[in-house]
Design a protein around this motif. Structure first.
Motif, PDB file in Angstrom:
ATOM      1  N   UNK A   1     -21.785  18.907 -15.532  1.00 58.13           N
ATOM      2  CA  UNK A   1     -22.784  19.965 -15.690  1.00 58.13           C
ATOM      3  C   UNK A   1     -22.645  20.924 -14.511  1.00 58.13           C
ATOM      4  N   UNK A   2     -22.746  22.209 -14.798  1.00 58.78           N
ATOM      5  CA  UNK A   2     -22.411  23.231 -13.786  1.00 58.78           C
ATOM      6  C   UNK A   2     -23.662  24.027 -13.430  1.00 58.78           C
ATOM      7  N   UNK A   3     -24.093  23.898 -12.188  1.00 56.76           N
ATOM      8  CA  UNK A   3     -25.363  24.499 -11.769  1.00 56.76           C
ATOM      9  C   UNK A   3     -25.166  25.407 -10.563  1.00 56.76           C
ATOM     10  N   UNK A   4     -26.043  26.423 -10.491  1.00 51.35           N
ATOM     11  CA  UNK A   4     -26.149  27.211  -9.264  1.00 51.35           C
ATOM     12  C   UNK A   4     -27.540  26.988  -8.687  1.00 51.35           C
ATOM     13  N   UNK A   5     -27.593  26.685  -7.395  1.00 53.69           N
ATOM     14  CA  UNK A   5     -28.867  26.366  -6.737  1.00 53.69           C
ATOM     15  C   UNK A   5     -29.074  27.300  -5.541  1.00 53.69           C
ATOM     16  N   UNK A   6     -30.253  27.919  -5.500  1.00 53.36           N
ATOM     17  CA  UNK A   6     -30.612  28.741  -4.348  1.00 53.36           C
ATOM     18  C   UNK A   6     -31.482  27.896  -3.436  1.00 53.36           C
TER      19      UNK A   6
ATOM     20  N   UNK B   1     -34.601  23.474   1.147  1.00 53.34           N
ATOM     21  CA  UNK B   1     -35.467  23.258  -0.010  1.00 53.34           C
ATOM     22  C   UNK B   1     -34.914  24.046  -1.200  1.00 53.34           C
ATOM     23  N   UNK B   2     -34.903  23.422  -2.367  1.00 53.90           N
ATOM     24  CA  UNK B   2     -34.387  24.078  -3.573  1.00 53.90           C
ATOM     25  C   UNK B   2     -35.428  25.074  -4.088  1.00 53.90           C
ATOM     26  N   UNK B   3     -34.993  26.340  -4.212  1.00 52.38           N
ATOM     27  CA  UNK B   3     -35.884  27.405  -4.682  1.00 52.38           C
ATOM     28  C   UNK B   3     -35.694  27.640  -6.179  1.00 52.38           C
ATOM     29  N   UNK B   4     -34.423  27.641  -6.624  1.00 48.97           N
ATOM     30  CA  UNK B   4     -34.127  28.004  -8.015  1.00 48.97           C
ATOM     31  C   UNK B   4     -32.881  27.251  -8.472  1.00 48.97           C
ATOM     32  N   UNK B   5     -32.880  26.849  -9.735  1.00 51.53           N
ATOM     33  CA  UNK B   5     -31.712  26.174 -10.326  1.00 51.53           C
ATOM     34  C   UNK B   5     -31.329  26.919 -11.607  1.00 51.53           C
ATOM     35  N   UNK B   6     -30.058  27.312 -11.710  1.00 54.17           N
ATOM     36  CA  UNK B   6     -29.563  28.042 -12.889  1.00 54.17           C
ATOM     37  C   UNK B   6     -28.365  27.277 -13.453  1.00 54.17           C
ATOM     38  N   UNK B   7     -28.319  27.140 -14.785  1.00 56.89           N
ATOM     39  CA  UNK B   7     -27.135  26.570 -15.417  1.00 56.89           C
ATOM     40  C   UNK B   7     -26.074  27.666 -15.485  1.00 56.89           C
ATOM     41  N   UNK B   8     -24.926  27.433 -14.852  1.00 54.89           N
ATOM     42  CA  UNK B   8     -23.914  28.495 -14.741  1.00 54.89           C
ATOM     43  C   UNK B   8     -23.078  28.645 -15.998  1.00 54.89           C
ATOM     44  N   UNK B   9     -22.548  27.546 -16.499  1.00 55.93           N
ATOM     45  CA  UNK B   9     -21.718  27.555 -17.712  1.00 55.93           C
ATOM     46  C   UNK B   9     -22.055  26.294 -18.507  1.00 55.93           C
TER      47      UNK B   9
ATOM     48  N   UNK C   1     -26.245  28.315  -2.601  1.00 56.78           N
ATOM     49  CA  UNK C   1     -26.316  29.503  -1.746  1.00 56.78           C
ATOM     50  C   UNK C   1     -27.625  29.423  -0.970  1.00 56.78           C
ATOM     51  N   UNK C   2     -27.522  29.674   0.346  1.00 59.05           N
ATOM     52  CA  UNK C   2     -28.706  29.581   1.211  1.00 59.05           C
ATOM     53  C   UNK C   2     -29.240  30.981   1.495  1.00 59.05           C
ATOM     54  N   UNK C   3     -30.521  31.195   1.236  1.00 62.29           N
ATOM     55  CA  UNK C   3     -31.149  32.494   1.515  1.00 62.29           C
ATOM     56  C   UNK C   3     -31.085  32.790   3.008  1.00 62.29           C
TER      57      UNK C   3
END
Lengths: 148, 67
Positions: B56-61, B41-49, B10-12
């Motif tokens: 591996x399932x990630x959400x990246x801002x 630029x990657x701001x934040x990385x969250x493991x989704x599930x 997701x892009x801010x």
């Protein structure tokens, strides 16, 4: 790239044996799209599932019949699937999908071939259906983050 | 088989629709990625599930990289 290695890198086929991947490979048909080519059109019938092997597509939706400008809701790249909703529920296409990179390579699976394969091997059928459910869940989670 | 990262981007700023794609390397804050020929630029990385197999399932801002 080895076609089996390509299938292994797609979540849809996670959990399948080598023999099962071979049987999936036999019903895949490769197609290449250029930027701007339509892959599916919202509201049209559809009986194919698309697995993006390389490149990017955009998913566009019109929210109503009076909406003349479709809005891009998400871009999908390597390893993602499109067309799974119509494959599962036999409804019309829920969105328009268009290639946005030249040399967008997809593997196409026909519904009848897919149904036959799932009926003939229940482990394969269960695994792929579970993976489709997981993919739809992932897309929903992505949508939640998009609307924060 | 090597690890596969299925990433929700997701892009801010709301101008980019975001995307989902597989990558072979794990994104980290500060990394730069290219989507639609633009750099972010990657701001934040969250493991989704939780991972399943090698997936591996990630959400990246992301935020746009200033030119």
């Amino acid at each position: 790239m080895d076609p089996i290695a390509v299938l292994k890198s797609v979540e849809l086929f996670e959990g399948l044996s080598e023999d099962e991947l071979d049987s999936v490979l036999r019903i895949c048909h490769q197609r290449t799209f250029k930027a701007g080519d339509l892959i599916t059109e919202q509201g049209h019938p559809g009986d194919e599932l698309f697995v993006i092997q390389d490149g990017f597509v955009e998913v566009l939706r019109k929210d109503s019949t009076t909406d003349s400008t479709p809005k891009t809701v998400v871009n999908l790249g390597r390893g993602q699937i499109v067309g799974e909703m119509a494959l599962v529920d036999r409804g019309r296409r829920s969105a328009t999908v268009r290639a946005i990179s030249d040399e967008t390579i997809v593997q196409v699976i026909q519904r009848d071939d897919f149904d036959r394969l799932c009926d003939s091997n229940h482990h394969l059928g269960y695994t792929v259906m579970r993976n489709i459910a997981a993919d739809l869940s992932f897309k929903l989670r992505h949508s939640h983050f998009s609307h924060r | 088989m090597a690890k596969v990262y299925k990433v929700s981007y997701v892009v801010l700023g709301g101008k980019h629709p975001g995307g989902i794609t597989n990558t072979e390397s794990e994104p980290k804050p500060g990394d730069q990625v290219t989507l639609d020929k633009n750099r972010y630029s990657v701001v934040e990385v969250i493991s989704l599930v939780p991972p399943r197999g090698e997936f591996h399932y990630l959400h990246v801002t992301l935020k746009p990289v200033e030119a």
